[in-house]
Design a protein around this motif. Structure first.
Motif, PDB file in Angstrom:
ATOM      1  N   UNK A   1       0.818  -1.215   0.000  1.00 44.13           N
ATOM      2  CA  UNK A   1       0.000   0.000   0.000  1.00 44.13           C
ATOM      3  C   UNK A   1       0.846   1.257   0.000  1.00 44.13           C
ATOM      4  N   UNK A   2       1.918   1.250   0.778  1.00 46.76           N
ATOM      5  CA  UNK A   2       2.819   2.399   0.808  1.00 46.76           C
ATOM      6  C   UNK A   2       3.504   2.631  -0.524  1.00 46.76           C
ATOM      7  N   UNK A   3       3.874   1.550  -1.193  1.00 50.43           N
ATOM      8  CA  UNK A   3       4.499   1.683  -2.512  1.00 50.43           C
ATOM      9  C   UNK A   3       3.515   2.251  -3.529  1.00 50.43           C
ATOM     10  N   UNK A   4       2.267   1.831  -3.444  1.00 48.04           N
ATOM     11  CA  UNK A   4       1.260   2.347  -4.368  1.00 48.04           C
ATOM     12  C   UNK A   4       1.022   3.840  -4.150  1.00 48.04           C
ATOM     13  N   UNK A   5       0.850   4.217  -2.900  1.00 47.81           N
ATOM     14  CA  UNK A   5       0.622   5.625  -2.589  1.00 47.81           C
ATOM     15  C   UNK A   5       1.859   6.458  -2.920  1.00 47.81           C
TER      16      UNK A   5
END
Length: 71
Positions: free
Chosen positions: A35-39
């Motif tokens: 999720x952090x990589x996507x954001x």
């Protein structure tokens, strides 16, 4: 053009996240990293006007932050 790129990037990121077949087998820390990589990728693309280095750098930094927050 920038808006279309960000919309396409966001849509593809969301479809990638929703299509993860191994999502159920991932730990909360791994889910937070994804999720952090996507954001981070979306923010990096927005901050660098869609340049590849900014997008990849944002995704890398976001993944590390998500991993650390998921502990």
């Amino acid at each position: 053009m920038k808006r279309i790129f960000l919309l396409a990037l966001t849509a593809s990121t969301l479809s990638l996240l929703s299509g993860c077949a191994t999502w159920d087998n991932m730990s909360s820390r791994e889910k937070a990293a994804v999720g952090g990589a996507a954001v981070g990728g979306v923010i990096g693309a927005a901050a660098s006007d869609g340049h590849l280095l900014g997008t990849v750098g944002g995704a890398a930094i976001g993944g590390v932050i998500g991993d650390q927050l998921g502990k």
